[in-house]
Design a protein around this motif. Structure first.
Motif, short mmCIF file in Angstrom:
data_model
loop_
_atom_site.label_atom_id
_atom_site.label_comp_id
_atom_site.label_asym_id
_atom_site.label_seq_id
_atom_site.Cartn_x
_atom_site.Cartn_y
_atom_site.Cartn_z
N LEU A 196 0.82 -1.20 0.00
CA LEU A 196 0.00 0.00 0.00
C LEU A 196 0.86 1.26 0.00
N GLY A 197 2.17 1.09 -0.05
CA GLY A 197 3.07 2.22 -0.15
C GLY A 197 3.24 2.96 1.17
N VAL A 198 3.74 4.18 1.05
CA VAL A 198 3.97 5.02 2.21
C VAL A 198 2.65 5.62 2.68
N ILE A 208 -4.91 5.90 3.99
CA ILE A 208 -4.97 4.98 2.85
C ILE A 208 -6.23 4.16 2.95
N ARG A 209 -6.92 3.99 1.84
CA ARG A 209 -8.10 3.13 1.79
C ARG A 209 -7.91 2.10 0.70
N GLN A 210 -8.26 0.84 1.00
CA GLN A 210 -8.10 -0.26 0.05
C GLN A 210 -9.25 -1.24 0.22
N ASP A 211 -9.92 -1.57 -0.89
CA ASP A 211 -10.95 -2.60 -0.88
C ASP A 211 -10.35 -3.91 -1.36
N ALA A 212 -10.69 -4.99 -0.69
CA ALA A 212 -10.13 -6.30 -1.05
C ALA A 212 -11.17 -7.38 -0.86
N GLN A 213 -11.15 -8.37 -1.76
CA GLN A 213 -12.01 -9.53 -1.61
C GLN A 213 -11.29 -10.52 -0.69
N VAL A 214 -11.88 -10.79 0.46
CA VAL A 214 -11.21 -11.53 1.52
C VAL A 214 -11.96 -12.81 1.83
N THR A 215 -11.21 -13.87 2.06
CA THR A 215 -11.77 -15.18 2.41
C THR A 215 -11.34 -15.55 3.82
N GLY A 216 -11.47 -16.82 4.13
CA GLY A 216 -11.01 -17.31 5.44
C GLY A 216 -9.51 -17.38 5.57
N GLU A 217 -8.78 -17.26 4.44
CA GLU A 217 -7.33 -17.18 4.48
C GLU A 217 -6.91 -15.72 4.55
N THR A 218 -5.92 -15.43 5.35
CA THR A 218 -5.51 -14.05 5.59
C THR A 218 -4.94 -13.41 4.34
N SER A 219 -5.44 -12.23 4.01
CA SER A 219 -4.86 -11.39 2.96
C SER A 219 -3.91 -10.40 3.62
N TRP A 220 -2.74 -10.21 3.00
CA TRP A 220 -1.69 -9.40 3.62
C TRP A 220 -1.42 -8.12 2.84
N GLY A 230 4.80 7.56 15.18
CA GLY A 230 3.46 8.10 15.36
C GLY A 230 2.50 7.02 15.81
N LEU A 231 1.25 7.19 15.44
CA LEU A 231 0.21 6.24 15.82
C LEU A 231 -0.50 5.76 14.57
N LEU A 232 -0.70 4.46 14.44
CA LEU A 232 -1.47 3.87 13.35
C LEU A 232 -2.83 3.43 13.85
N LEU A 233 -3.87 3.82 13.13
CA LEU A 233 -5.23 3.34 13.37
C LEU A 233 -5.67 2.61 12.11
N ILE A 234 -6.04 1.37 12.25
CA ILE A 234 -6.41 0.54 11.10
C ILE A 234 -7.78 -0.06 11.35
N ILE A 239 -10.34 -1.71 3.90
CA ILE A 239 -9.25 -1.51 4.85
C ILE A 239 -8.89 -0.03 4.88
N LEU A 240 -8.95 0.55 6.04
CA LEU A 240 -8.63 1.96 6.22
C LEU A 240 -7.44 2.06 7.18
N ALA A 241 -6.39 2.73 6.74
CA ALA A 241 -5.21 2.94 7.59
C ALA A 241 -4.97 4.44 7.71
N GLU A 242 -4.86 4.93 8.93
CA GLU A 242 -4.61 6.34 9.18
C GLU A 242 -3.40 6.49 10.10
N ARG A 243 -2.59 7.50 9.80
CA ARG A 243 -1.40 7.74 10.62
C ARG A 243 -1.55 9.09 11.33
N PHE A 244 -1.25 9.09 12.61
CA PHE A 244 -1.31 10.31 13.41
C PHE A 244 0.08 10.58 13.96
N VAL A 245 0.46 11.84 14.01
CA VAL A 245 1.78 12.22 14.51
C VAL A 245 1.63 13.00 15.80
N PRO A 246 2.65 12.99 16.66
CA PRO A 246 2.55 13.73 17.92
C PRO A 246 2.38 15.23 17.68
#
Length: 404
Positions: free
Chosen positions: A301-303, A308-320, A329-333, A395-402
Motif C-alpha cells: 500500500l506504499g507510504v 490509505i483506503r483499500q478494498d479487497a475480496q477476503v476469504t477465510g485465508e488471511t490477505s496481507w 506516530g500512531l497507526l489506526l487501522i 481496509i482503512l489505515a490512518e497515521r497520526f503524529v505527535p
C-alpha cells in the motif's frame, strides 16, 4: 478433595509479580516467563509429588499462561486445563527443546482440555490459552494417573474412539512411502478409528484429520502403544500434528475420535513434514507475517502519509498488506465489511512481532486496532472469521503524529 492452588497469576500482566522461572530458554524460550507449578523447580517434580499440583490463572486477551513442571523418572502424566463458566481452554505441552508434544482443546469435556502421556525425565511447559482469544480464568492441573482428575474426560462424553492403540489393536494398514508421496484415507471414525503405517527410514512427518462436522481428535502412537502426540482443532475443527523431529523408522498407529458426528467421513492424510508448507499455513491463518521477498502474496500500500483506503475480496485465508511508515506516530487501522462479513484484523511489525489484534471492535462485527509505531514496514492481515464466507472488506489505515 480440596484443590491445591499454589499461586494466582494474570498472564503476562501480573506474572512479573510472581517467582520467575529462574532459567533461560526453558522449552525453547516458551517457559522463560512461566511459573513453577509447585512454587519452584524442586517442588514441581510430578514423579515424586504426593498429590496433583494445580495453579489458577487469569489469561488476558490473546495471551497465554505457562506452567512449568519436571519429571525425575519416566512417568505417565495427566495434564488438564479447565476454564470457569463458559471458558474454553487450549493447552500445548512442550518438551525442553520447545517441541510441542501434546496439543488439545476439548478432550476434557465441556470445553476443558486434557491429555495423558508418558514423559521421560526432563522439564516440561504447559501453555494455557483461550480458544477464541477472549479473557479467561482457569485452572491448570498436572498429576499422575492415580491422582484425582480435574476434568470429566472421554468416558463421560458421547464420543467415538479414544482408546490407546497397541500392536494388537485392529487397524487399517496404510501402504506406501510417506516420505515420497502423501498417503490419504477417507472413512468414518465409527467404522475406522485406527490406522497403521510404517516408516522405512527416519523421517519427520505431518498428519491431518479433516471434516469439521466430525470435529476429529488426532492421536499418534508408537508400536508399543505410547502416545507420541495429540491434537484437536488446529485449523477450525480440523486437527493436525507436525512431528518436526524425525521419527525413527518403524511402525506407528494413528487414532481418531469424534467430538461430534462419528458417522461423518474424515480425511486422514500422512505426509512428509514440509517446513515451507507449515510456514505458509501460519501465514494463511494470520499467526505469522510473511516475508517481503515475493515468496508469498503481499499487496504493498506504499507510504502512509495520512490516510490509505483499500478494498479487497477476503476469504477465510488471511490477505496481507504492507505499509511504510516514515516517522514515529500512531497507526489506526480498520477492517469494514462491505455487506456480509466478519473481518479479523492483525498487525505485525517488520521483525515479525504481532503488535495488535482485534475481532468485533465495539458493538459491531467490524475490526479496529491502534498501535504506536516507529519508522519501518508494517504488515496488515485481514481474514473472514467464518472460513466459508467470501466478501469485500474495506481496509482503512490512518497515521497520526505527535502534536508539536
Amino acid at each position: 478433595m480440596p484443590r491445591h492452588i499454589f499461586k494466582f497469576a494474570a498472564g503476562l500482566i501480573f506474572a512479573a509479580a510472581l517467582p520467575a522461572a529462574a532459567q533461560e530458554n526453558l522449552c525453547g524460550g516458551t517457559g522463560d516467563n512461566g511459573q513453577w507449578i509447585g512454587g519452584d523447580a524442586i517442588n514441581s517434580d510430578i514423579t515424586t509429588a504426593p498429590d496433583y499440583m494445580e495453579q489458577m490463572a487469569l489469561v488476558l486477551l490473546r495471551n497465554e499462561y505457562v506452567s512449568l513442571f519436571t519429571v525425575s523418572a519416566g512417568t505417565e502424566v495427566r495434564i488438564e486445563a479447565a476454564g470457569r463458566g463458559n471458558g474454553d481452554t487450549i493447552i500445548d505441552v512442550r518438551n525442553e527443546t520447545g517441541e510441542i508434544i501434546l496439543s488439545d482443546d476439548d478432550s476434557g469435556g465441556m470445553g476443558a482440555s486434557r491429555g495423558e502421556l508418558f514423559l521421560d525425565p526432563g522439564t516440561y511447559c504447559v501453555s494455557m490459552s483461550s480458544y477464541d482469544g477472549s479473557p479467561l480464568t482457569g485452572f491448570v492441573r498436572v498429576g499422575r494417573m492415580e491422582h484425582e482428575a480435574l476434568t470429566q474426560g472421554f468416558d463421560s462424553e458421547p464420543m467415538m474412539g479414544g482408546e490407546a492403540c497397541t500392536a494388537d489393536t485392529p487397524a487399517m494398514d496404510l501402504s506406501g512411502d510417506v516420505v515420497a508421496q502423501d498417503i490419504t484415507a477417507i472413512n468414518t471414525i465409527d467404522g475406522t478409528p485406527f490406522y497403521r503405517f510404517t516408516l522405512a527410514v527416519d523421517a519427520p512427518i505431518t498428519l491431518t484429520a479433516e471434516n469439521p462436522d466430525a470435529d476429529p481428535v488426532l492421536t499418534l502412537y508408537d508400536n508399543d502403544g505410547n502416545l507420541l502426540a495429540e491434537n484437536d482443532d488446529f485449523d477450525g475443527l480440523n486437527s493436525r500434528i507436525d512431528m518436526q523431529t524425525a521419527l525413527p523408522a518403524g511402525t506407528y498407529c494413528v487414532g481418531l475420535r469424534a467430538l461430534s458426528d462419528a458417522f461423518q467421513p474424515v480425511t486422514l492424510t500422512i505426509k512428509g513434514y514440509d517446513a515451507a508448507e507449515v510456514l505458509n499455513t501460519l501465514y494463511a491463518r494470520g499467526e505469522a507475517s510473511p516475508p517481503l521477498d515475493g515468496s508469498y502474496p503481499v499487496t504493498s500500500l506504499g507510504v502512509i502519509a495520512s490516510r490509505i483506503r483499500q478494498d479487497a475480496q477476503v476469504t477465510g485465508e488471511t490477505s496481507w498488506f504492507a505499509v511504510e511508515v516514515e516517522e514515529a506516530g500512531l497507526l489506526l487501522i480498520e477492517a469494514i465489511a462491505q455487506g456480509n462479513g466478519d473481518p479479523v484484523l492483525v498487525l505485525f511489525d517488520d521483525l515479525g512481532r504481532e503488535i495488535a489484534y482485534n475481532d468485533d471492535f465495539g458493538s459491531g462485527l467490524d475490526s479496529q486496532v491502534t498501535a504506536r509505531v516507529q519508522r519501518g514496514t508494517y504488515m496488515i492481515g485481514v481474514r473472514q472469521l467464518d472460513e466459508t464466507v467470501q466478501g469485500f472488506i474495506r481496509i482503512l489505515a490512518e497515521r497520526f503524529v505527535p502534536a508539536q
